[in-house]
Scaffold this motif. Structure first.
Motif, PDB file in Angstrom:
ATOM      1  N   LEU A 382      35.159  37.315  43.119  1.00  0.00           N
ATOM      2  CA  LEU A 382      35.762  38.651  43.056  1.00  0.00           C
ATOM      3  C   LEU A 382      36.396  39.007  44.383  1.00  0.00           C
ATOM      4  N   GLY A 383      35.724  38.575  45.446  1.00  0.00           N
ATOM      5  CA  GLY A 383      36.313  38.792  46.763  1.00  0.00           C
ATOM      6  C   GLY A 383      37.680  38.144  46.853  1.00  0.00           C
ATOM      7  N   TYR A 384      37.787  36.915  46.297  1.00  0.00           N
ATOM      8  CA  TYR A 384      39.095  36.241  46.297  1.00  0.00           C
ATOM      9  C   TYR A 384      40.124  37.069  45.537  1.00  0.00           C
ATOM     10  N   MET A 385      39.705  37.589  44.375  1.00  0.00           N
ATOM     11  CA  MET A 385      40.676  38.353  43.577  1.00  0.00           C
ATOM     12  C   MET A 385      41.129  39.603  44.311  1.00  0.00           C
ATOM     13  N   ILE A 386      40.139  40.327  44.863  1.00  0.00           N
ATOM     14  CA  ILE A 386      40.483  41.564  45.570  1.00  0.00           C
ATOM     15  C   ILE A 386      41.341  41.242  46.793  1.00  0.00           C
ATOM     16  N   PHE A 387      40.958  40.156  47.476  1.00  0.00           N
ATOM     17  CA  PHE A 387      41.751  39.730  48.626  1.00  0.00           C
ATOM     18  C   PHE A 387      43.178  39.420  48.185  1.00  0.00           C
ATOM     19  N   ALA A 388      43.286  38.768  47.033  1.00  0.00           N
ATOM     20  CA  ALA A 388      44.623  38.433  46.538  1.00  0.00           C
ATOM     21  C   ALA A 388      45.417  39.703  46.255  1.00  0.00           C
ATOM     22  N   MET A 389      44.757  40.687  45.636  1.00  0.00           N
ATOM     23  CA  MET A 389      45.447  41.958  45.424  1.00  0.00           C
ATOM     24  C   MET A 389      45.897  42.544  46.751  1.00  0.00           C
ATOM     25  N   GLY A 390      45.034  42.417  47.743  1.00  0.00           N
ATOM     26  CA  GLY A 390      45.344  43.016  49.032  1.00  0.00           C
ATOM     27  C   GLY A 390      46.512  42.356  49.725  1.00  0.00           C
ATOM     28  N   ILE A 391      46.715  41.065  49.493  1.00  0.00           N
ATOM     29  CA  ILE A 391      47.833  40.415  50.173  1.00  0.00           C
ATOM     30  C   ILE A 391      49.065  40.369  49.293  1.00  0.00           C
ATOM     31  N   GLY A 392      48.981  41.006  48.125  1.00  0.00           N
ATOM     32  CA  GLY A 392      50.162  41.060  47.281  1.00  0.00           C
ATOM     33  C   GLY A 392      50.251  39.953  46.260  1.00  0.00           C
ATOM     34  N   ALA A 393      49.212  39.110  46.201  1.00  0.00           N
ATOM     35  CA  ALA A 393      49.241  38.023  45.220  1.00  0.00           C
ATOM     36  C   ALA A 393      48.757  38.559  43.880  1.00  0.00           C
ATOM     37  N   TRP A 394      49.539  39.465  43.332  1.00  0.00           N
ATOM     38  CA  TRP A 394      49.147  40.170  42.105  1.00  0.00           C
ATOM     39  C   TRP A 394      48.928  39.185  40.972  1.00  0.00           C
ATOM     40  N   ILE A 395      49.877  38.292  40.816  1.00  0.00           N
ATOM     41  CA  ILE A 395      49.779  37.346  39.703  1.00  0.00           C
ATOM     42  C   ILE A 395      48.577  36.452  39.901  1.00  0.00           C
ATOM     43  N   ALA A 396      48.427  35.969  41.134  1.00  0.00           N
ATOM     44  CA  ALA A 396      47.337  35.030  41.388  1.00  0.00           C
ATOM     45  C   ALA A 396      45.994  35.708  41.164  1.00  0.00           C
ATOM     46  N   ALA A 397      45.882  36.988  41.538  1.00  0.00           N
ATOM     47  CA  ALA A 397      44.610  37.679  41.388  1.00  0.00           C
ATOM     48  C   ALA A 397      44.230  37.767  39.920  1.00  0.00           C
ATOM     49  N   LEU A 398      45.160  38.217  39.078  1.00  0.00           N
ATOM     50  CA  LEU A 398      44.825  38.372  37.669  1.00  0.00           C
ATOM     51  C   LEU A 398      44.715  37.021  36.972  1.00  0.00           C
ATOM     52  N   PHE A 399      45.491  36.079  37.441  1.00  0.00           N
ATOM     53  CA  PHE A 399      45.372  34.709  36.934  1.00  0.00           C
ATOM     54  C   PHE A 399      43.967  34.191  37.229  1.00  0.00           C
ATOM     55  N   HIS A 400      43.542  34.416  38.448  1.00  0.00           N
ATOM     56  CA  HIS A 400      42.210  33.976  38.831  1.00  0.00           C
ATOM     57  C   HIS A 400      41.155  34.725  38.026  1.00  0.00           C
ATOM     58  N   LEU A 401      41.406  36.002  37.781  1.00  0.00           N
ATOM     59  CA  LEU A 401      40.456  36.789  36.987  1.00  0.00           C
ATOM     60  C   LEU A 401      40.281  36.175  35.607  1.00  0.00           C
ATOM     61  N   LEU A 402      41.387  35.808  34.983  1.00  0.00           N
ATOM     62  CA  LEU A 402      41.309  35.243  33.636  1.00  0.00           C
ATOM     63  C   LEU A 402      40.592  33.897  33.642  1.00  0.00           C
ATOM     64  N   ILE A 403      40.975  33.060  34.593  1.00  0.00           N
ATOM     65  CA  ILE A 403      40.352  31.734  34.638  1.00  0.00           C
ATOM     66  C   ILE A 403      38.879  31.862  34.971  1.00  0.00           C
ATOM     67  N   HIS A 404      38.623  32.712  35.940  1.00  0.00           N
ATOM     68  CA  HIS A 404      37.252  32.903  36.374  1.00  0.00           C
ATOM     69  C   HIS A 404      36.391  33.400  35.218  1.00  0.00           C
ATOM     70  N   ALA A 405      36.949  34.258  34.367  1.00  0.00           N
ATOM     71  CA  ALA A 405      36.183  34.784  33.250  1.00  0.00           C
ATOM     72  C   ALA A 405      35.644  33.655  32.408  1.00  0.00           C
ATOM     73  N   PHE A 406      36.473  32.668  32.147  1.00  0.00           N
ATOM     74  CA  PHE A 406      36.013  31.580  31.279  1.00  0.00           C
ATOM     75  C   PHE A 406      34.972  30.728  31.973  1.00  0.00           C
ATOM     76  N   PHE A 407      35.283  30.288  33.194  1.00  0.00           N
ATOM     77  CA  PHE A 407      34.297  29.372  33.762  1.00  0.00           C
ATOM     78  C   PHE A 407      33.034  30.091  34.193  1.00  0.00           C
ATOM     79  N   LYS A 408      33.142  31.392  34.506  1.00  0.00           N
ATOM     80  CA  LYS A 408      31.913  32.092  34.870  1.00  0.00           C
ATOM     81  C   LYS A 408      31.068  32.382  33.642  1.00  0.00           C
ATOM     82  N   ALA A 409      31.708  32.712  32.527  1.00  0.00           N
ATOM     83  CA  ALA A 409      30.945  32.857  31.292  1.00  0.00           C
ATOM     84  C   ALA A 409      30.290  31.539  30.950  1.00  0.00           C
ATOM     85  N   LEU A 410      31.002  30.460  31.147  1.00  0.00           N
ATOM     86  CA  LEU A 410      30.450  29.140  30.870  1.00  0.00           C
ATOM     87  C   LEU A 410      29.253  28.856  31.763  1.00  0.00           C
ATOM     88  N   LEU A 411      29.401  29.167  33.043  1.00  0.00           N
ATOM     89  CA  LEU A 411      28.294  28.933  33.971  1.00  0.00           C
ATOM     90  C   LEU A 411      27.077  29.753  33.574  1.00  0.00           C
TER      91      LEU A 411
END
Lengths: 833, 103
Positions: A382-411
């Motif tokens: 989540l820190g990565y996502m928020i950090f990404a939002m902070g540096i303007g990596a809007w797409i990367a943050a939400l992209f990471h959110l989506l990917i993270h959702a799957f692998f974190k649910a899996l974990l």
């Protein structure tokens, strides 16, 4: 078509609500008691007492699962419609905006209920419903035999409703309402086993800590209400943009929506930029306050303390909270209010995210509870996502959110499988060697570990999950540090076309997954080994953000370095978790021998593993990129499309390309034989202090306990003294005053005044009586004399023609004559003898 | 030599009246007081009769006197009854001793 989309989304939101209502009313009355009692009692179930099937089991689970599966179907329909009509996306968005209905009017501000319909909504809706469906199926197995089985699924349905409602909200007010619903559901579910003191404490902690963040969020909403006067996401963004232009903070052409804003709204909103508080413009405070909500929900520093404690809830709840709902809501919120952020607020967000990702990853290294490792890894991601939002990596943050959702649910589901299989054993010190006992779980877990580690082959397009999203985040960070001002502005600042900034959506054909990976003309998510010849061309297309956004400054090196270093730590702690659980020799014979795999529970694992494997290069990134909140017109801060940053992608593999191998290998070598080597490392004098700090989670709980709990206690003591002295003093004083007044009134006024008057009357009568008493001598002769005197007086009065004086003189003389010899007359002589 | 008129009667009446008053005012013996009272009543009778004879005419004065005589008789009876009770109570008829209700 737009109305079909909206209907599908609304149905998808409200069917879980209906399921919640149905289960809340009738959940425990559902059948299922025909089921045979479990053949072998589960010795490890300390939470529940398996004395036969619980009421509502398993029908309640089926109802809730059916509801969320319905939402998933709706999401899929929406996705198909969305992909089938790539040309009319703007029309869909606009139609949804127009279809919003006014819910209420507060002051002059109309609060509208509507569907925010864009690519991000569609893909988020799909992600949430898909993860939630898997988790529901898993829960039917996990919660088997729980006495409150039906209630669990009641809450789960409400949770899904809240999160899906949050995703489609087009209005900050409704966003906030669903936001709070998510919060209260997490409270219910974290404290689901409330008989455990730690679970109810964790639930309270989660709720209270979130209140702190939500308080900031509410201030942010109030600022929006006051300055922007429009609570809808689009409207607020348009007014904000217009005001920023009016205040000279943003340059370039206005977007159409911003140009249409009424001048008085603009002038009012301009105060955001001209008014400052402690030297910071109110506009920045607005962004920071809105972000405060995300700090709480997404568990960012310094409000991260609730998330690890939330592990007290059932494992599927942890999966739901960590993957699809609660913590995702914070990042999603920041994504939605991205246009309301100023460079200052953005920098604040980046710093908070960087602190969180660093701290959480370091703490995760020393955790022993398998779920807590995952909790801290969530914090870090989540820190990565928020950090990404902070540096303007809007797409990367939400992209990471989506990917993270799957692998974190899996974990989490994998860890739930492990925990159930080991009979509610969560301590990794008692696990080990489980690969042979639960191969499916281990395999899916390994996929998730590789995904979170960002495993992939550098300079190619082959990788899993985090390989794409995390690298893109780091690429933007790299660019924001190394390329921000150095990039030659070949382009005119405002001449960028949307095609450069966003990505053309990809088709839904499975065969063209490559399109998602390489959207646009030559964009690559993965660092591409560009031929030397095309390097110049790539540099030529490097967008010149720095010139267009003079207020956005170069990223400090530390904010680039820390995420890069943590990219090495992430595979290490995840590898440690995996090795200790599945690979290293068994450490507890009893646990190992009884470990088994549950059948119903690994179906969802396989689905999620498949999603994890493909999510990186399917259509997720394309859809997220399509929704990027830019639309061609520059706003205050840029949403940087990482896939266009070619120089960064060339340089990045040198930084992190092999981090996953390094981390995983280090973890394997260190923990291959259990804790032995790690123990020796830990005892090194140089590391023992660091270990203590990490083991105590940087002493946050201690500090909060000391400062906040202790401070509260001090305040309580002061309040008690205030209560005892001031409040009670006032009460006692008034009582005393009343007593004094009543004593005065009683003694002085009543006793002396009123009683005195009464007594005076009595005494007067008494005195007169006493005076007249002397007349009644009891001697008949005296009475006769008195009669004679009276009659003679009367005669004198008549004869003297009414001369009162003579009469009185006579009467007085006669009375004297009578009274003077009275004593003698009363002598004891007895003549009559 | 001289004719006896109303004034003489009245004079005698007044004399008797005063005698009666004096007797009542000085006697301690209850019977004495009763005698005084009879004197006073008879003085009044004398007045009635005399005035009836000289002033009013007719039998009014005499009738009134007859009433008074009857009244005096009744009064005497009651008084004597009281005295008997008085004596029963106090073993004396000295009215000065009957001051139980003295103020």
């Amino acid at each position: 078509m737009a109305s079909v989309l909206q209907t599908c989304l609304l149905l998808g939101v409200f069917v879980p609500l209906a399921s919640f209502a149905f289960l809340a009313l009738a959940g425990t009355k559902l059948g299922g008691s025909r089921r045979q009692p479990p053949s072998e009692p589960d010795p490890g179930h300390e939470h529940d007492h398996p004395t036969g099937p619980a009421r509502g089991e398993p029908a309640a689970g089926y109802v809730a699962t059916a509801a969320i599966a319905f939402s998933l179907v709706m999401a899929l329909i929406c996705l198909v419609i969305w992909l089938k009509h790539p040309e009319s996306h703007d029309a869909f968005t606009q139609a949804a905006r127009d279809a919003a209905v006014v819910w209420t009017v507060i002051g002059n501000v109309a609060i509208q209920f509507g569907v925010k319909l864009d690519a991000l909504t569609v893909i988020m809706f799909l992600m949430v419903s898909l993860c939630a469906t898997c988790i529901h199926v898993f829960s039917i197995g996990y919660m088997k035999g729980d006495p409150r089985f039906a209630r669990f699924f009641t809450y789960m349905s409400l949770f899904c409703f809240s999160m899906l409602g949050l995703v489609i909200s087009s209005n900050l007010v409704f966003l906030f309402i669903f936001w709070e619903l998510v919060g209260v559901c997490s409270y219910f579910l974290i404290g689901f086993w409330f008989e455990k003191k730690s679970a109810s404490d964790a639930a309270i902690k989660a709720f209270v800590v979130n209140r702190v963040g939500d308080f900031g969020f509410m201030i942010g909403l109030a600022l929006c209400f006051i300055y922007l006067g429009d609570m809808s996401l689009d409207g607020a963004a348009a007014i904000f943009e217009a005001a920023a232009h009016a205040a000279g903070k943003a340059h370039g052409p206005l977007s159409a929506a911003a140009a249409a804003v009424a001048p008085e709204s603009v002038s009012r909103a301009s105060a955001l930029f001209t008014t400052t508080l402690w030297g910071v413009p109110v506009a920045t405070w607005l962004g920071i306050c809105l972000f405060c909500g995300a700090i709480g929900k997404s568990a960012q520093f310094p409000l991260h303390v609730w998330l690890p404690d939330a592990m007290e809830g059932p494992t599927p709840v942890s999966a739901l909270i960590h993957a699809a709902t609660m913590v995702a809501a914070g990042v999603y919120l920041v994504g939605r209010v991205f246009l309301l952020l100023t460079p200052g607020a953005q920098f604040f967000i980046a710093v908070i995210g960087c602190i969180t990702l660093t701290m959480a990853a370091l703490i995760a290294i020393v955790q022993l509870d398998i779920k807590r490792v995952l909790a801290y890894s969530t914090l870090s991601q989540l820190g990565y996502m928020i950090f990404a939002m902070g540096i303007g990596a809007w797409i990367a943050a939400l992209f990471h959110l989506l990917i993270h959702a799957f692998f974190k649910a899996l974990l989490f589901l994998g860890s739930g499988q492990v925990i159930i299989g080991c009979h509610h054993e969560q301590d990794m010190r008692r696990m080990g060697g489980l690969w042979s006992k639960m191969p499916n779980t281990a395999f899916t877990f390994l996929i998730a570990v590789l995904a979170i580690s960002g495993a992939g082959i550098p300079w190619t397009k082959l990788g899993l999950g985090g390989f794409y999203s995390k690298d893109e985040i780091l690429a933007v960070a790299h660019y924001r540090h190394f390329g921000w001002e150095a990039t030659p502005g070949d382009h005119e600042p405002h001449a960028r076309t949307p095609a450069e900034l966003s990505v053309v959506p990809v088709g839904f054909e499975p065969g063209v997954a490559q399109h998602g990976l390489a959207p646009g003309e030559q964009g690559h998510v993965a660092p591409a080994a560009a031929p030397a010849g095309s390097h110049e061309e790539a540099a030529h297309h490097e967008p010149a953000y720095a010139a267009a956004y003079p207020e956005v400054t170069r990223l400090p090196f530390i904010l680039f370095l820390l995420p890069v270093l943590i990219a090495y730590v992430t595979p290490f702690y995840m590898g440690r978790c995996f090795v200790l659980t599945f690979l290293s020799p068994p450490r507890d014979r009893h646990v190992h021998e009884h470990a088994h795999e549950s059948r119903i529970m690994y179906g969802p694992l396989l689905v999620l593993a498949a999603m994890t494997a493909v999510s990186g290069w399917m259509l997720f990134r394309g859809l997220v990129a399509e929704a990027v909140p830019q639309g061609g017109a520059p706003t205050l801060v840029p949403a940087i499309d990482g896939s266009t940053l070619h120089s960064a992608h060339h340089a990045l593999p040198l930084w992190v390309g092999f981090s996953w191998m390094v981390g995983l290998l280090a973890a394997y070598l260190l923990y291959r034989n259990g804790f032995g080597v790690a123990e020796r490392v830990r005892r090194l004098p140089a590391l023992s202090a660091a270990y203590a700090v990490l083991w105590n989670k940087f002493y946050f709980d201690h500090v909060y306990d000391f400062l906040l709990v202790g401070g509260t206690k001090v305040v309580a003591v002061i309040c008690r003294l205030f209560d005892n002295w001031i409040v009670d003093g006032m009460v006692n004083g008034s009582a005393l005053a009343t007593e004094r007044i009543s004593r005065f009134s009683g003694v002085v006024l009543d006793n002396m005044g009123v009683d005195g008057a009464v007594n005076l009357v009595g005494k007067t009568g008494w005195g007169l009586g006493g005076l007249l008493r002397s007349v009644h001598t009891g001697i008949v002769r005296n009475y006769i004399l008195l009669a004679v005197i009276a009659i003679s007086g009367l005669v004198i009065y008549i004869l003297s023609a009414g001369n009162l004086i003579w009469t009185l003189i006579w009467v007085a003389l006669a009375a004297l004559a009578l009274l003077v010899p009275r004593a003698r007359l009363r002598g004891p002589q007895a003549y009559g003898r | 030599m001289f004719e006896i008129g109303l004034g003489h009667y009245l004079f005698v009446s007044a004399l008797v009246f005063c005698t009666g008053i004096a007797v009542m005012a000085t006697k301690r013996n209850a019977v004495g007081i009763l005698i005084g009272a009879e004197l006073v009543l008879n003085a009044a009778n004398l007045n009635f009769v005399a005035c009836g004879r000289y002033r009013v005419g007719g039998l009014d004065g005499q009738v009134a006197a007859a009433f008074v005589i009857v009244l005096a008789a009744a009064e005497a009876a009651i008084a004597l009854a009281i005295f008997l009770n008085f004596y029963n109570a106090l073993a004396t008829i000295d009215v000065d001793r009957g001051d139980t209700l003295r103020g």
